[in-house]
Every structure is written in structure tokens, then in C-alpha cells.
Motif scaffolding. Structure first.
Motif, PDB file in Angstrom:
ATOM      1  N   TYR A 163     -28.393  38.275 -30.877  1.00 58.87           N
ATOM      2  CA  TYR A 163     -28.512  36.950 -30.248  1.00 58.87           C
ATOM      3  C   TYR A 163     -27.564  36.912 -29.070  1.00 58.87           C
ATOM      4  O   TYR A 163     -26.402  37.315 -29.174  1.00 58.87           O
ATOM      5  CB  TYR A 163     -28.137  35.849 -31.255  1.00 58.87           C
ATOM      6  CG  TYR A 163     -28.080  34.468 -30.637  1.00 58.87           C
ATOM      7  CD1 TYR A 163     -29.232  33.705 -30.484  1.00 58.87           C
ATOM      8  CD2 TYR A 163     -26.874  33.919 -30.190  1.00 58.87           C
ATOM      9  CE1 TYR A 163     -29.195  32.440 -29.912  1.00 58.87           C
ATOM     10  CE2 TYR A 163     -26.829  32.651 -29.613  1.00 58.87           C
ATOM     11  CZ  TYR A 163     -27.993  31.912 -29.480  1.00 58.87           C
ATOM     12  OH  TYR A 163     -27.948  30.661 -28.902  1.00 58.87           O
ATOM     13  N   VAL A 164     -28.064  36.413 -27.943  1.00 65.74           N
ATOM     14  CA  VAL A 164     -27.182  36.262 -26.780  1.00 65.74           C
ATOM     15  C   VAL A 164     -27.397  34.878 -26.175  1.00 65.74           C
ATOM     16  O   VAL A 164     -28.518  34.377 -26.137  1.00 65.74           O
ATOM     17  CB  VAL A 164     -27.409  37.403 -25.753  1.00 65.74           C
ATOM     18  CG1 VAL A 164     -28.829  37.408 -25.207  1.00 65.74           C
ATOM     19  CG2 VAL A 164     -26.396  37.335 -24.629  1.00 65.74           C
ATOM     20  N   GLU A 165     -26.298  34.258 -25.759  1.00 66.40           N
ATOM     21  CA  GLU A 165     -26.362  32.897 -25.217  1.00 66.40           C
ATOM     22  C   GLU A 165     -25.583  32.831 -23.912  1.00 66.40           C
ATOM     23  O   GLU A 165     -24.430  33.248 -23.833  1.00 66.40           O
ATOM     24  CB  GLU A 165     -25.759  31.911 -26.243  1.00 66.40           C
ATOM     25  CG  GLU A 165     -25.724  30.471 -25.748  1.00 66.40           C
ATOM     26  CD  GLU A 165     -25.478  29.445 -26.863  1.00 66.40           C
ATOM     27  OE1 GLU A 165     -25.421  29.849 -28.055  1.00 66.40           O
ATOM     28  OE2 GLU A 165     -25.357  28.250 -26.540  1.00 66.40           O
ATOM     29  N   VAL A 166     -26.239  32.289 -22.891  1.00 60.97           N
ATOM     30  CA  VAL A 166     -25.563  32.007 -21.619  1.00 60.97           C
ATOM     31  C   VAL A 166     -25.144  30.535 -21.666  1.00 60.97           C
ATOM     32  O   VAL A 166     -25.924  29.691 -22.096  1.00 60.97           O
ATOM     33  CB  VAL A 166     -26.523  32.245 -20.423  1.00 60.97           C
ATOM     34  CG1 VAL A 166     -25.840  31.915 -19.109  1.00 60.97           C
ATOM     35  CG2 VAL A 166     -27.038  33.680 -20.419  1.00 60.97           C
ATOM     36  N   HIS A 167     -23.929  30.229 -21.225  1.00 67.16           N
ATOM     37  CA  HIS A 167     -23.445  28.844 -21.315  1.00 67.16           C
ATOM     38  C   HIS A 167     -22.412  28.621 -20.216  1.00 67.16           C
ATOM     39  O   HIS A 167     -21.692  29.551 -19.861  1.00 67.16           O
ATOM     40  CB  HIS A 167     -22.789  28.622 -22.691  1.00 67.16           C
ATOM     41  CG  HIS A 167     -22.764  27.182 -23.125  1.00 67.16           C
ATOM     42  ND1 HIS A 167     -21.887  26.272 -22.597  1.00 67.16           N
ATOM     43  CD2 HIS A 167     -23.508  26.503 -24.033  1.00 67.16           C
ATOM     44  CE1 HIS A 167     -22.104  25.083 -23.163  1.00 67.16           C
ATOM     45  NE2 HIS A 167     -23.090  25.197 -24.041  1.00 67.16           N
ATOM     46  N   ILE A 168     -22.341  27.399 -19.697  1.00 66.77           N
ATOM     47  CA  ILE A 168     -21.229  27.143 -18.764  1.00 66.77           C
ATOM     48  C   ILE A 168     -19.922  27.243 -19.545  1.00 66.77           C
ATOM     49  O   ILE A 168     -19.863  26.899 -20.727  1.00 66.77           O
ATOM     50  CB  ILE A 168     -21.296  25.794 -18.026  1.00 66.77           C
ATOM     51  CG1 ILE A 168     -21.446  24.643 -18.992  1.00 66.77           C
ATOM     52  CG2 ILE A 168     -22.321  25.784 -16.940  1.00 66.77           C
ATOM     53  CD1 ILE A 168     -21.026  23.338 -18.367  1.00 66.77           C
ATOM     54  N   ALA A 224     -24.461  34.057 -35.330  1.00 67.13           N
ATOM     55  CA  ALA A 224     -23.657  35.226 -35.723  1.00 67.13           C
ATOM     56  C   ALA A 224     -23.704  35.460 -37.232  1.00 67.13           C
ATOM     57  O   ALA A 224     -23.360  36.536 -37.713  1.00 67.13           O
ATOM     58  CB  ALA A 224     -22.212  35.045 -35.266  1.00 67.13           C
ATOM     59  N   ARG A 225     -24.118  34.438 -37.978  1.00 69.52           N
ATOM     60  CA  ARG A 225     -24.255  34.607 -39.431  1.00 69.52           C
ATOM     61  C   ARG A 225     -25.549  35.364 -39.761  1.00 69.52           C
ATOM     62  O   ARG A 225     -25.727  35.848 -40.878  1.00 69.52           O
ATOM     63  CB  ARG A 225     -24.272  33.232 -40.128  1.00 69.52           C
ATOM     64  CG  ARG A 225     -23.104  32.322 -39.759  1.00 69.52           C
ATOM     65  CD  ARG A 225     -21.959  32.391 -40.733  1.00 69.52           C
ATOM     66  NE  ARG A 225     -22.319  31.977 -42.068  1.00 69.52           N
ATOM     67  CZ  ARG A 225     -22.222  30.728 -42.545  1.00 69.52           C
ATOM     68  NH1 ARG A 225     -21.796  29.766 -41.751  1.00 69.52           N
ATOM     69  NH2 ARG A 225     -22.526  30.457 -43.790  1.00 69.52           N
ATOM     70  N   LEU A 226     -26.467  35.418 -38.781  1.00 66.19           N
ATOM     71  CA  LEU A 226     -27.760  36.091 -38.982  1.00 66.19           C
ATOM     72  C   LEU A 226     -27.741  37.509 -38.442  1.00 66.19           C
ATOM     73  O   LEU A 226     -28.275  38.430 -39.062  1.00 66.19           O
ATOM     74  CB  LEU A 226     -28.857  35.276 -38.251  1.00 66.19           C
ATOM     75  CG  LEU A 226     -30.239  35.913 -38.149  1.00 66.19           C
ATOM     76  CD1 LEU A 226     -30.948  35.819 -39.506  1.00 66.19           C
ATOM     77  CD2 LEU A 226     -31.082  35.217 -37.071  1.00 66.19           C
ATOM     78  N   CYS A 227     -27.128  37.689 -37.268  1.00 64.18           N
ATOM     79  CA  CYS A 227     -27.219  38.980 -36.560  1.00 64.18           C
ATOM     80  C   CYS A 227     -26.056  39.072 -35.580  1.00 64.18           C
ATOM     81  O   CYS A 227     -25.395  38.069 -35.316  1.00 64.18           O
ATOM     82  CB  CYS A 227     -28.564  39.057 -35.825  1.00 64.18           C
ATOM     83  SG  CYS A 227     -28.793  37.777 -34.579  1.00 64.18           S
TER      84      CYS A 227
END
Ligand code: GLV
Ligand code: MN
Ligand code: MN
Length: 422
Positions: free
Chosen positions: A195-200, A374-377
């Protein structure tokens, strides 16, 4: 073959992202400030807009029981059922900026749009996820949507009411979904490759470092609770000062103790906020008999957070005893400090370096869907510089150039991730 966007494409992506964020930012329950609550009519409109963008980018779209919009793209080269998950949220705080959450969703859609257009040969599929409950602005059920995807949804939260007494379970049904479908929202562990997340960034570090992009090392743990202080309501004109049991004056003392205790852990980057307080009965000429207020406490280590809460509880009991009040604590949200996956951090840092930028590593003081996923992958986050470090505020701003760069880094990250998966 590298397919990540060149400088010209990056600026086109940045301009497009800004237009999308403006369009999304106009979807609000009030005309003069941005408020988009979980499972509200505005959530519906935003979800429909996003679904349209996902389709236009080449994805097929579905929604789960909590309204998470899922854009799916499976390149012909994909083998097996592995998916890379890219997500962020589309709910907002009250009087929000336009970037907190939507930036990550838009960056994910534009990154996939670029990959589809280039016919990128990836060995896995991609899901772009637009979650609806990261802020916890409507119910106390912060991060409910990503919790459902991670398979850790807490059924107890279904009974939480909003300010109008509508429970989360009722709101799900009103939104046209079924509570009984929530378990189906969960990904299987062998399906989620990462999982990847872009965030300010929502803070001032990247701006001070003069760097547009950063890699998150860990997301700090949080404790949220409601404190109820009971005294005795009385006549503001007749009860002498020494004879009062003023719940608001006692609460004020406790609120200052919260601030003082958090400051004493500043080496641990502890922060504590009392953001909501209600006094009853709430009249100018009545001594307040009952006060409820919230505490949001965060720190880089779980042990320090727990120690601080213990001190706050003890101090509150001391104040209550001295003033002959009663105080109770109702914890309603607890997350542990979540490190981001080291191998994904390295891939993100490499992607940023590929674009000729310096990758700053920094922790996140804000909560994110990534801490649940993060609890999943394995999960990681890419931060984008924001002006003045301002967030949870309508003045929130990230430049189109930085957003274009972030989308390009995301594409480059996906390519690097693909190399590790073949
Ligand atoms: C989410 O924005 C949080 O409060 O950290
Ligand atoms: Mn956010
Ligand atoms: Mn936020």
C-alpha cells in the motif's frame, strides 16, 4: 523500459491535478467553507466525480459497503491476484483545505492514467482507493473505511451516533450500502502486495529543507478520549464562590494540565489538543454543571503516550477532588505508532532520487489510512511539501509543480516496485 513522466508531462499532470482538486474542493455541505462528511450527500457527489475520473483513466470502478471508491486496473502482463493498493481519503475536517486526502487520490488516479496510456507492463494489478472516513469528523469511527479494507473493522463503531443521533449503521444504510457487506470489503492477505499513499506533509519540514518530496518513516500513535466533568448547576448570582462545584472552571484547570504535561515530553515530540468542549446547561447566568471535552494526544513512542495519559488522569482526579467534582475518561480511539515498511521507504527514496530530488525522511504527526493498511500489507507514504506547513485550514496549499513531481515519483515507485516483484 522507464515510463515515468518527463518534465513536460509532470507539469501537465500538476496542472490537471490542481483542476481536479479545485473541482473536488467545491463539493461541500456549506457554500463558504469546505465540509465533506463521511456518508453524506457530499460524499456521494465526490465519490461519483472520482469514479468518473477513474473510468476516464482506464480503470473499472466499484464501491464497498463503506463507500470506498475502488478503481481497478489490471495490465495484460499481470499474473496471479496480487494488487498494489494506492489510496487516501476524500472526507474532510470542518472548514478544511482542499489537499488533505484528495491530493493522494488524485495523484493515484493520474499515476495510473499515465501507466495505462503508456501500456506499462506490470506484473500486478493496481487498485486506487478513495476512503471516506479518515478524519473522524462525523462519527468517532476514525479510519473506518481503511479498517474495513484491512479486515479490522470494529463492529462496535456501528453504534456511534453523529451529532444528530444517526448511528454509523444507519448512515451506511441511508447511503445505500449494507452493514452485512462490510466483511466483503476486506482484502485477502495474499492479494495485497503493498500500500502506498501520497499526502501533503501538513507540517513545515519539507519547506524548511527546500525539498518538494519526503519519505515517511513512521506514523505516530494516537490516543483520543472524551472527558466528562460533573459538578452542580446553580444560580450565577446567588451561590458564593467557595460553595460552587463549577464543572467548567475545573475543566479549564484540567485542559491547562493537558497542555503542561504534553509540553514536558517535548523531546518525544508529544502533542496534545483539546479541540472540542461543551458546557451544560450553557447559559450566561447558570454555573456549568456538566462539561464534556475531547483530548487528542500523540507521540512518537507508545510508552511515553501511555505515561502521559496516566499523568493526565491523575492530575484530573486531583483537580476534581479539590473542587468536589467527578471526572470520568472515555477512550474512543487508540492507534499505535506504525513504522512504514523499510523496503518500500527505500523504493520511494530511490524514485525521488531518480527525479533528481533529495528525499527527506521524516515521521508523520498526523494520522493516515496507511497506518491501518500497514496491518494488512507493507505500507509506505510519500509526503508533498505544503505552504507554510499549514493544514486543517482553508489556506492549505501544495503547488501544481510539487504535485506533478509527486505523481511522477509515484509512477517511478511503481516501476521500481514491479522490479522487485518479478
Ligand atoms: C488526521 O488528519 C489526523 O487528525 O491526524
Ligand atoms: Mn489526511
Ligand atoms: Mn486531516
Amino acid at each position: 523500459m522507464m515510463v515515468s513522466p518527463n518534465a513536460t508531462e509532470q507539469s501537465a499532470i500538476g496542472a490537471r491535478a490542481e483542476a481536479m482538486l479545485l473541482e473536488l474542493g467545491a463539493i461541500s455541505s456549506e457554500p463558504n467553507r469546505l465540509i465533506r462528511l463521511f456518508l453524506s450527500p457530499e460524499h456521494r457527489r465526490a465519490a461519483d466525480l472520482i469514479a468518473g475520473w477513474m473510468k476516464e483513466a482506464g480503470m473499472t470502478v466499484s464501491e464497498d459497503a463503506l463507500g470506498t471508491v475502488r478503481g481497478y486496473w489490471r495490465p495484460q502482463s499481470a499474473t496471479g491476484k496480487r494488487r498494489l493498493l494506492i489510496g487516501s481519503h476524500i472526507d474532510t475536517v470542518i472548514d478544511a483545505g482542499r489537499y488533505d486526502g484528495p491530493l493522494g487520490v488524485v495523484a493515484g488516479i493520474l499515476a495510473v492514467r499515465h501507466l495505462v496510456a503508456r501500456g506499462a507492463a506490470l506484473p500486478f494489478a493496481i487498485d486506487v482507493l478513495a476512503f471516506g472516513d479518515e478524519e473522524g469528523s462525523r462519527f468517532r469511527s476514525t479510519l473506518a473505511s481503511s479498517s474495513a479494507c484491512a479486515g479490522i473493522f470494529d463492529n462496535a463503531s456501528l453504534a456511534f451516533p453523529d451529532r444528530n443521533g444517526v448511528t454509523l449503521a444507519q448512515a451506511i444504510e441511508i447511503y445505500g450500502k449494507k452493514v452485512s457487506d462490510i466483511p466483503m470489503a476486506a482484502y485477502a492477505r495474499d492479494e495485497a502486495a503493498g500500500y502506498v499513499e501520497v499526502h501533503i506533509e501538513q507540517g513545515p519540514v519539507l519547506e524548511a529543507e527546500n525539498c518538494p518530496l519526503g519519505v515517511v518513516t513512521a506514523i505516530v500513535g494516537q490516543s483520543r478520549m472524551r472527558v466528562v466533568v460533573l459538578g452542580e448547576a446553580g444560580h450565577a448570582g446567588t451561590v458564593p464562590m467557595p460553595m460552587r462545584h463549577d464543572a467548567l472552571a475545573g475543566s479549564a484547570e484540567i485542559v491547562l494540565a493537558v497542555e503542561h504535561i504534553a509540553k514536558s515530553y517535548c523531546a518525544d515530540n508529544m502533542v496534545a489538543t483539546v479541540g472540542r468542549i461543551e458546557a451544560s446547561p450553557g447559559a450566561t447566568n447558570v454555573i456549568p454543571g456538566r462539561v464534556g471535552f475531547s483530548i487528542d494526544l500523540r507521540s512518537a513512542t507508545d510508552a511515553m503516550r501511555k505515561a502521559a495519559i496516566e499523568r493526565i488522569r491523575n492530575e484530573a482526579q486531583r483537580v476534581a477532588a479539590a473542587r468536589r467534582l467527578q471526572v470520568t475518561f472515555e477512550p474512543f480511539h487508540e492507534t499505535v505508532t506504525t513504522p512504514c515498511a523499510p523496503h518500500l521507504q527505500e523504493l520511494l527514496a530511490g524514485a525521488i532520487a531518480d527525479l533528481g530530488q533529495r528525499a527527506v525522511k521524516l515521521p508523520s504527526g498526523a494520522g493516515h489510512d496507511a497506518q491501518i493498511m500497514a496491518r494488512l500489507c507493507p505500507a509506505a507514504m510519500l509526503f508533498v511539501r505544503c505552504r507554510g506547513g499549514v493544514s486543517h485550514n482553508p489556506a492549505e496549499y501544495a503547488s501544481p509543480a510539487d504535485i506533478g513531481l509527486a505523481a511522477a515519483a509515484l509512477v517511478r515507485f511503481i516501476e521500481r516496485f514491479a522490479e522487485t516483484q518479478t
